[in-house]
Design an enzyme around this catalytic site. Structure first.
Site, PDB file in Angstrom:
ATOM      1  N   GLY A   1       1.185  -1.196   0.086  1.00 31.15           N
ATOM      2  CA  GLY A   1       0.067  -0.417  -0.390  1.00 31.15           C
ATOM      3  C   GLY A   1       0.767   1.073   0.089  1.00 31.15           C
ATOM      4  N   SER A   2       0.516   2.183  -0.825  1.00 32.41           N
ATOM      5  CA  SER A   2       1.509   3.178  -0.925  1.00 32.41           C
ATOM      6  C   SER A   2       1.068   4.389  -1.956  1.00 32.41           C
ATOM      7  CB  SER A   2       3.224   2.379  -1.247  1.00 32.41           C
ATOM      8  OG  SER A   2       2.871   2.089  -2.021  1.00 32.41           O
TER       9      SER A   2
END
Length: 218
Positions: A185-186
Site C-alpha cells: 500500500g502506498s
C-alpha cells in the site's frame, strides 16, 4: 508472473504455513478445526501471491506522453511548488495504490536518470496531504529530449514499510520498464511541466505502464 521482490517473502510464508498445518494435524483431533486452519492458510498465501504479481504490460512508447507509473486511483491533480529538485511550479498527479493493486513501479518516460534520492521519514496514510514531503520516499527524475525532465516520487504509506528503487543516476531507462516496488500500500506522485494536458480525472483508475496520464505541451 511474480516480482522478484516477493520471492523471499513468498518462500518464508509458505514454509511457515506448511509448518503450522503439520503441527495442527499432529496435535488437534477435531477435523473441522484442521480444515479451517488449512483454508485460512491457503487464502492468506493466495493474498501474498496476488500482492507480488507482476503482469507483463505492453507500453506504447511515446516521448510526448507521460504514462502512469503504477496501478491505482488518481487522488490529486494540482499545481504545486516543487522544492526538492525543480524549485518551481509543477503539475502534480498523485496515484494511490491499495493493497490489492499491482505494486510494481514503472518509468513514466524513457531517457536518462538525472536524479535519484532516498528520504527516510514517517508512515502517514498515503493520502495524507503531507505524506509527499514527510513520509519515507524516493524521488527520481528522468530526462529525455522531448519531455524534458519528469519527476516521480514513490511514497510509503501506513502499511508500506519498504520502498525499492532501481533507478540509478546516469542510467538509461525505457518508458514502462520496471523502476522499483513498494510493499503493502502506498502512493506515487508524478510532477510534469505546468501547461501539460492532463488525460485523467480525479478518482479515475489507471494502469501502470499503459494509461497515459498527461501530454507534454508542445
Amino acid at each position: 508472473m511474480f516480482h522478484k521482490e516477493g520471492f523471499k517473502i513468498m518462500t518464508i510464508t509458505a514454509i511457515i504455513l506448511i509448518a503450522i498445518n503439520i503441527i495442527t494435524y499432529s496435535l488437534i483431533n477435531t477435523y473441522w478445526i484442521k480444515f479451517a486452519i488449512l483454508i485460512v492458510s491457503v487464502i492468506f498465501f493466495l493474498l501474498i501471491l496476488q500482492f507480488f504479481r507482476n503482469p507483463k504490460r505492453r507500453t506504447a512508447h511515446n516521448n510526448e506522453h507521460i504514462i502512469a507509473p503504477v496501478d491505482g486511483k488518481v487522488v490529486a491533480i494540482e499545481e504545486v511548488y516543487e522544492k526538492e529538485y525543480f524549485k518551481d511550479n509543477r503539475l502534480q498527479i498523485s496515484i494511490f495504490m491499495s493493497p490489492i493493486n499491482v505494486h510494481v513501479t514503472r518509468h513514466p518516460v524513457g531517457g536518462k536518470v538525472t536524479y535519484s534520492k532516498y528520504h527516510p521519514g514517517k508512515f502517514l496514510v498515503a493520502w495524507h496531504p503531507k505524506s509527499s514531503e514527510e513520509n519515507e520516499r524516493t524521488t527520481v527524475v528522468v530526462k529525455n529530449d522531448t519531455a524534458g525532465e519528469i519527476m516521480y516520487r514513490q511514497i510509503a504509506g501506513a502499511m508500506a514499510k519498504r520502498i525499492v528503487n532501481y533507478a540509478e543516476v546516469d542510467s538509461e531507462v525505457v518508458q514502462g520498464s520496471d523502476s522499483g516496488f513498494i510493499k503493502f500500500g502506498s502512493r506515487v506522485d508524478v510532477f510534469v511541466p505546468v501547461g501539460s494536458k492532463v488525460r485523467v480525472g480525479l478518482n479515475e483508475k489507471v494502469k501502470g505502464g499503459v494509461s497515459v496520464i498527461a501530454d507534454i505541451p508542445s
